[in-house]
Design a protein around this motif. Structure first.
Motif, mmCIF file in Angstrom:
data_model
loop_
_atom_site.group_PDB
_atom_site.id
_atom_site.type_symbol
_atom_site.label_atom_id
_atom_site.label_comp_id
_atom_site.label_asym_id
_atom_site.label_seq_id
_atom_site.Cartn_x
_atom_site.Cartn_y
_atom_site.Cartn_z
ATOM 1 N N ILE A 3 0.835 -1.201 0.000
ATOM 2 C CA ILE A 3 0.000 0.000 0.000
ATOM 3 C C ILE A 3 0.871 1.253 0.000
ATOM 4 O O ILE A 3 0.550 2.241 -0.656
ATOM 5 C CB ILE A 3 -1.016 0.014 1.168
ATOM 6 N N ILE A 4 1.992 1.203 0.704
ATOM 7 C CA ILE A 4 2.917 2.340 0.711
ATOM 8 C C ILE A 4 3.517 2.536 -0.673
ATOM 9 O O ILE A 4 3.609 3.651 -1.173
ATOM 10 C CB ILE A 4 4.017 2.141 1.776
ATOM 11 N N ARG A 5 3.905 1.428 -1.304
ATOM 12 C CA ARG A 5 4.462 1.511 -2.662
ATOM 13 C C ARG A 5 3.426 2.082 -3.617
ATOM 14 O O ARG A 5 3.739 2.937 -4.444
ATOM 15 C CB ARG A 5 4.916 0.135 -3.145
ATOM 16 N N GLU A 6 2.186 1.617 -3.517
ATOM 17 C CA GLU A 6 1.120 2.109 -4.394
ATOM 18 C C GLU A 6 0.883 3.601 -4.196
ATOM 19 O O GLU A 6 0.752 4.353 -5.158
ATOM 20 C CB GLU A 6 -0.173 1.329 -4.169
ATOM 21 N N TRP A 7 0.786 4.019 -2.927
ATOM 22 C CA TRP A 7 0.585 5.442 -2.645
ATOM 23 C C TRP A 7 1.765 6.264 -3.157
ATOM 24 O O TRP A 7 1.582 7.325 -3.741
ATOM 25 C CB TRP A 7 0.386 5.668 -1.141
ATOM 26 N N ALA A 8 2.986 5.776 -2.919
ATOM 27 C CA ALA A 8 4.184 6.485 -3.377
ATOM 28 C C ALA A 8 4.180 6.606 -4.899
ATOM 29 O O ALA A 8 4.500 7.667 -5.447
ATOM 30 C CB ALA A 8 5.443 5.766 -2.898
ATOM 31 N N HIS A 10 1.537 6.579 -6.936
ATOM 32 C CA HIS A 10 0.497 7.515 -7.374
ATOM 33 C C HIS A 10 0.870 8.960 -7.067
ATOM 34 O O HIS A 10 0.656 9.846 -7.905
ATOM 35 C CB HIS A 10 -0.857 7.149 -6.760
ATOM 36 N N ILE A 11 1.409 9.193 -5.905
ATOM 37 C CA ILE A 11 1.864 10.554 -5.567
ATOM 38 C C ILE A 11 2.964 10.983 -6.523
ATOM 39 O O ILE A 11 2.966 12.107 -7.028
ATOM 40 C CB ILE A 11 2.329 10.624 -4.096
ATOM 41 N N HIS A 12 3.906 10.076 -6.778
ATOM 42 C CA HIS A 12 5.007 10.381 -7.693
ATOM 43 C C HIS A 12 4.471 10.726 -9.090
ATOM 44 O O HIS A 12 4.897 11.714 -9.694
ATOM 45 C CB HIS A 12 5.965 9.188 -7.758
ATOM 46 N N SER A 60 7.719 16.365 -2.753
ATOM 47 C CA SER A 60 6.893 15.156 -2.901
ATOM 48 C C SER A 60 7.517 14.172 -3.879
ATOM 49 O O SER A 60 7.521 12.956 -3.637
ATOM 50 C CB SER A 60 5.487 15.522 -3.378
ATOM 51 N N SER A 64 8.721 10.552 -2.572
ATOM 52 C CA SER A 64 8.104 9.361 -3.170
ATOM 53 C C SER A 64 9.125 8.582 -4.002
ATOM 54 O O SER A 64 9.092 7.350 -4.043
ATOM 55 C CB SER A 64 6.875 9.734 -4.000
#
Length: 153
Positions: A3-8, A10-12, A60, A64
């Motif tokens: 989930i952290i990788r996915e959020w990172a 998407h933010i990236h 950001s 990320s």
């Protein structure tokens, strides 16, 4: 951890789109506003808004990017390149991001200090050079990001 990788990721991606879109917008604005009076009317209003957005976007992107680099074990590859396609793309992207970050800091400091004021010749040269460098480097960083994403998917 996924989930952290996915959020990172998407933010990236969102910040990269915003960063590059903003860079293209400011470049087009700078090229199209040849009239000094028009520049003096527009830049003092748009510049600070974009400048602070630029700082948030850059932070950001860097954060990320570090998260993604950790997740994919890219730091090991960056520190010990092996000549592979991914190793080369990572190396070139890291170098370009470092130069882009320095150019952004230089541009931001000059723009912030001189907003609404007359710039010296040196400030003008540094500001325009860093702005053009940011615009061009963004395209190359994006290329290497695409190469990396293609390999890592």
């Amino acid at each position: 951890m996924d989930i952290i990788r996915e959020w990172a990721f998407h933010i990236h991606l969102i910040m990269a789109i915003s960063w590059i879109g903003g860079s293209v917008f400011m470049f087009v604005l700078g090229v199209s506003l040849r009239d000094k009076k028009a520049q003096q009317e527009v830049y003092p209003h748009i510049g600070p808004i974009f400048g602070w957005f630029e700082v948030v976007a850059l932070i950001s992107l860097l954060l990320s990017g570090f998260i993604l680099g950790h997740y994919y074990n890219l730091f090991e590859m960056l520190l010990n390149p092996n000549g592979s396609k991914i190793s080369n793309a990572l190396y070139y992207k890291a170098i370009l991001v470092a130069i882009l970050t320095v150019a952004t800091i230089v541009h931001f400091i000059i723009a912030y200090k001189t907003n609404g004021k007359e710039r010296t010749k040196l400030q003008n040269i540094l500001s325009r050079t860093s702005s053009m460098l940011i615009f061009i480097l963004n395209l190359f960083v994006m290329h290497y990001a695409i190469v990396l994403r293609d390999i890592l998917k």
